[in-house]
Design an enzyme around this catalytic site. Sequence first.
Site, PDB file in Angstrom:
ATOM      1  N   GLY A  12     -21.781  10.307 -28.048  1.00  0.00           N
ATOM      2  CA  GLY A  12     -20.963  10.568 -26.869  1.00  0.00           C
ATOM      3  C   GLY A  12     -21.857  11.057 -25.745  1.00  0.00           C
ATOM      4  CB  VAL A  32     -27.251   8.353 -36.530  1.00  0.00           C
ATOM      5  CG1 VAL A  32     -26.334   8.035 -37.712  1.00  0.00           C
ATOM      6  CG2 VAL A  32     -28.711   8.100 -36.882  1.00  0.00           C
ATOM      7  CB  SER A  40     -18.322   8.446 -27.782  1.00  0.00           C
ATOM      8  OG  SER A  40     -19.418   7.763 -28.346  1.00  0.00           O
ATOM      9  CB  ALA A  45     -13.069  13.816 -20.968  1.00  0.00           C
ATOM     10  CG  PHE A 113      -9.176  21.150 -13.529  1.00  0.00           C
ATOM     11  CD1 PHE A 113      -8.646  20.014 -12.938  1.00  0.00           C
ATOM     12  CD2 PHE A 113      -9.558  21.080 -14.864  1.00  0.00           C
ATOM     13  CE1 PHE A 113      -8.494  18.844 -13.665  1.00  0.00           C
ATOM     14  CE2 PHE A 113      -9.417  19.916 -15.596  1.00  0.00           C
ATOM     15  CZ  PHE A 113      -8.881  18.796 -15.009  1.00  0.00           C
ATOM     16  CD1 TRP A 153     -25.541   2.479 -39.187  1.00  0.00           C
ATOM     17  CD2 TRP A 153     -26.859   3.648 -40.570  1.00  0.00           C
ATOM     18  NE1 TRP A 153     -26.491   1.614 -39.673  1.00  0.00           N
ATOM     19  CE2 TRP A 153     -27.316   2.310 -40.519  1.00  0.00           C
ATOM     20  CE3 TRP A 153     -27.547   4.567 -41.367  1.00  0.00           C
ATOM     21  CZ2 TRP A 153     -28.425   1.882 -41.255  1.00  0.00           C
ATOM     22  CZ3 TRP A 153     -28.656   4.145 -42.092  1.00  0.00           C
ATOM     23  CH2 TRP A 153     -29.085   2.805 -42.049  1.00  0.00           C
ATOM     24  CD  GLN A 228      -8.893  24.712 -24.089  1.00  0.00           C
ATOM     25  OE1 GLN A 228      -9.378  23.619 -23.808  1.00  0.00           O
ATOM     26  NE2 GLN A 228      -9.148  25.799 -23.399  1.00  0.00           N
ATOM     27  CG  HIS A 230      -4.511  20.226 -22.908  1.00  0.00           C
ATOM     28  ND1 HIS A 230      -3.409  20.028 -22.103  1.00  0.00           N
ATOM     29  CD2 HIS A 230      -5.595  20.012 -22.127  1.00  0.00           C
ATOM     30  CE1 HIS A 230      -3.834  19.693 -20.886  1.00  0.00           C
ATOM     31  NE2 HIS A 230      -5.152  19.671 -20.877  1.00  0.00           N
ATOM     32  CG  LEU A 240      -5.364  15.268 -22.451  1.00  0.00           C
ATOM     33  CD1 LEU A 240      -4.985  16.718 -22.624  1.00  0.00           C
ATOM     34  CD2 LEU A 240      -6.880  15.124 -22.355  1.00  0.00           C
ATOM     35  CD  GLU A 243      -6.437  22.641 -16.731  1.00  0.00           C
ATOM     36  OE1 GLU A 243      -6.379  22.862 -17.948  1.00  0.00           O
ATOM     37  OE2 GLU A 243      -7.258  23.181 -15.981  1.00  0.00           O
ATOM     38  NE  ARG A 274      -7.492  22.671 -20.186  1.00  0.00           N
ATOM     39  CZ  ARG A 274      -8.394  21.720 -20.355  1.00  0.00           C
ATOM     40  NH1 ARG A 274      -9.155  21.703 -21.439  1.00  0.00           N
ATOM     41  NH2 ARG A 274      -8.548  20.790 -19.440  1.00  0.00           N
ATOM     42  CG  HIS A 339      -7.645  19.703 -25.479  1.00  0.00           C
ATOM     43  ND1 HIS A 339      -7.549  18.328 -25.399  1.00  0.00           N
ATOM     44  CD2 HIS A 339      -8.393  20.090 -24.416  1.00  0.00           C
ATOM     45  CE1 HIS A 339      -8.206  17.908 -24.320  1.00  0.00           C
ATOM     46  NE2 HIS A 339      -8.741  18.948 -23.721  1.00  0.00           N
ATOM     47  NE  ARG A 374     -13.240  22.609 -23.230  1.00  0.00           N
ATOM     48  CZ  ARG A 374     -12.565  21.743 -22.452  1.00  0.00           C
ATOM     49  NH1 ARG A 374     -12.772  21.701 -21.148  1.00  0.00           N
ATOM     50  NH2 ARG A 374     -11.657  20.945 -22.986  1.00  0.00           N
ATOM     51  CG  LEU A 375     -12.406  28.150 -17.106  1.00  0.00           C
ATOM     52  CD1 LEU A 375     -12.948  28.452 -15.713  1.00  0.00           C
ATOM     53  CD2 LEU A 375     -10.977  28.665 -17.235  1.00  0.00           C
ATOM     54  N   GLY A 376     -10.815  23.988 -18.105  1.00  0.00           N
ATOM     55  CA  GLY A 376     -10.822  22.547 -17.892  1.00  0.00           C
ATOM     56  C   GLY A 376     -11.943  22.168 -16.940  1.00  0.00           C
TER      57      GLY A 376
END
Lengths: 560, 325
Positions: A12, A32, A40, A45, A113, A153, A228, A230, A240, A243, A274, A339, A374-376
């Site tokens: 990702g 890998v 990913s 998001a 946000f 893999w 978290q 959401h 999802l 936000e 959140r 989330h 965590r903040l968005g």
Amino acid sequence: MRRHEVVVVGAGLAGQRAALAAVEAGRDVAVVSKLHPLRSHSGAAQGGINAAVGAEDSIDTHIYDTVKGSDYLGDQDAIEFFCREAGPTVVEMEHFGTIFSRAPDGSLARRPFGGAGFPRTIYAADRTGLALLQAIWERLATEATRFTLYQEWDLTRIVVRDGKVQGIVAFDRKNGRFEGIAAPAVVIATGPSGRIYARTTNAHSCTGDGVAAAYEAGALLKDLEFVQFHPTALLDSGILITEGARGEGGILKNSKGERFMSKYAPHVLDLASRDVVSRAIVTEVSEGNGFEGGFVHLELMHLGKERIESRLQEICDFCRNFAGIDPVTQPIPVYPAQHYMMGGIGTNAKGETSVPGLFAAGEAACVSIHGANRLGGNSLLETLVFGKQAGIAAAAFAAQAAGRPTVTDSDVDASQAPIRAMMARDHGEDPAQLRAEMQATMERYVGIYRNDADMLEGIKRIRALKQRYANVRIVDRSQVYNLNLTDALEVGHMLELAEAIVVGAYARTESRGAHSRIDYPKRDDARWMRHTLARKGPEGPELSYSPVAYTRWEPKERVY
Amino acid sequence: MAVAKTLEAPIEVYRFEPGKDAKPHYDRYTLTVEPHTPVLTALLRIRTELDPSLTLRYSCRSSICGSCAMQINSKSRLACQTPIGPEIEKHGRLVVEPMRNQPVLRDLVVDQASFWKHYDRIEPHLKLDPRHPMPEGKPNPMTPAEVARFYETPRCIACAACYSACPAVEADADFPGPMALAKLYRFVVDPRDQAHQDRLVRIQTDGLWLCLRCHLCTEACPKDVRPSERIRDLKELAIAAQGGTEPGSRHAIGFKENIRERGQLQEMKLVRQSDGVGGMLAQAPQGLRLWRKKPEIAKKPRAIDDLDQLEALYRELDAPPRDDS
């Protein structure tokens, strides 16, 4: 045995950024991933990426918002570094080719946000993750001759001998072959583990494989109890709803037609942090103010068709395709869902873990910059900022590593033998059944509101599932793309992490950020302003604690 | 929300493991589902409740990862985005098969190597010119109007539904396919890219004109990227960049001028316009055979009555587009 200098597991945003940094440092890199890089979960998001740019905003405000959002559990030195890197990171991604939404003057558009003192979330409609994922892959793929992609893999273990990383064991889904990949430096960037819960916004592939492998290899996991939820996931599917929908002006209403956030966050209403909004929704529904079936409404109708369809295009499609409603004319039925994992493999700001040669970044890691919540808009930024740092550090480590790491046949067999045993059984536990019971247990006993008795029950049940897992059976005996085998491996990984989550949560007798205990409703800085560390022991997770790093921001009560 | 009625859905799923099975077969499963239940949910329920050996690709279940494209009642669709009820209503059955134009690895999983090879071939990354460096420490300016020129191409999730639906891919392994061409378009309209001209010149002889204009890709695309419309745009941009350089673009230009003259197609002339005199001679035996059956092709058709109206239409189309916003 295959051999590289740096092995990055996960492709990702964090994994790809780490790989790019290691390639640029001149190392021979392996990537890998159980998915093609463009598939990913980073691509899911939606809302955006935070960066304080422009004269009106300030990096200090971004730092403060992140510290406050973390409920003072984030490490302030790491957060300061993180917020300073934000501007250059976004510019770099723009130069790599990201197609961001733009303001009329040609600058990067920004939206408000949750938990942020300024509209600093830069976005690409409501598919910011996809836009960034495309751009980083387009950039990384130009280095195709300088790294090897092991696509589809699955990681089974990280090999550590004499306290040093030797490489990994993984298997190729196409032919079922287990192989060793030796390297002095391994970066874990396998992303989320949300499938531990029944209701999650996460993709099916988000099973925490890398985190579990690091735990198994002796690395310390940090702050796993902070999960978290959401606030706005689609009712049935848990898909999802960004936000950004509230950032664009969407509002939450209960069955009485009240804009109930005025009770919980009188200053910022629907754009509170959140954890605050999720608890508010759960409280409304449990007090009888929800709609029949247990949910609230997210209303966008007042924003008008043009704005909804241009700024929230994917959301329109989701609502129309997956819920059969049109957000232009109808409210969206929402309820919180798992989330994001604030916790993960403990690292410092360079991505170094407690095991020399092992690095981690992105959601699989815990630096910690998100602390208890965590903040968005901060997670996309985290993947890129700390992915790069982990790649740089892993490359430097590999360049100076003495000796020749090896993954032996017996290392490979240590991964393969249990699989052979699972396939040889005529009777045994169904991995899908174990998964469903684990998910229901975590949802019921270790959810948004927690208490002592529930979590004790949760520990008991997860441990019983772990015992049953010892007798898990793989029915499908094919060597080609055997998903039954993948199921069995994944549920094994998730059960280990589930246990560490609930044991850590049970021990933390306070409420902070996303960890909300009805029996300990207050934050307790004197006892609990510290990180939980979990090491895998013979009887389960062994907990210890480490201090939170401070620079300038004194803990205060958190009000939105 | 209203309580949905349930239905007994018979689901026929393609099963095949090359090297082990002599030939493919179909397994039939019956599930009780709600009409809006996505096909993917049903397939995953088959895996957990009935048959764990069923194999498919899937991940996000929200049409953003591009993993679960397959043939659903013979149409290329995302399984996560396709509700069962309307399928059963329309076809009386639900048949799930792997994507086309890619070899089957097992059951619904196909080998996507050729799809990714074509994607790589169009060089899907910004190509820069050292004489025009990126602004240091700053993003490139880009207006909302410039962003609008991408149309929906940034929404592409590389699911390959278009590649599966495309008859030109089936006919010619060298055809890049709709996704790769839509991706090329995305770079050709990117103001940051410095290789527009090279890209357009190269694609003229690298498969652009092999598109059959059937629009099945646009019908298949789950993200409204409309690949066939972007291919059309690419053709226009390619002609604008280079003019008619090979049979495909010359055919397009010739066709336009040909009709303009008399309001009817002059078929013999079109062959010369597309393929030149040499090409015409090469096609002479085929032309003779056709002439025996249909002698009128050799005659110039008479001009239509309202040729002036046609001319007005052409002038209108040639004029720069009006801004309707």
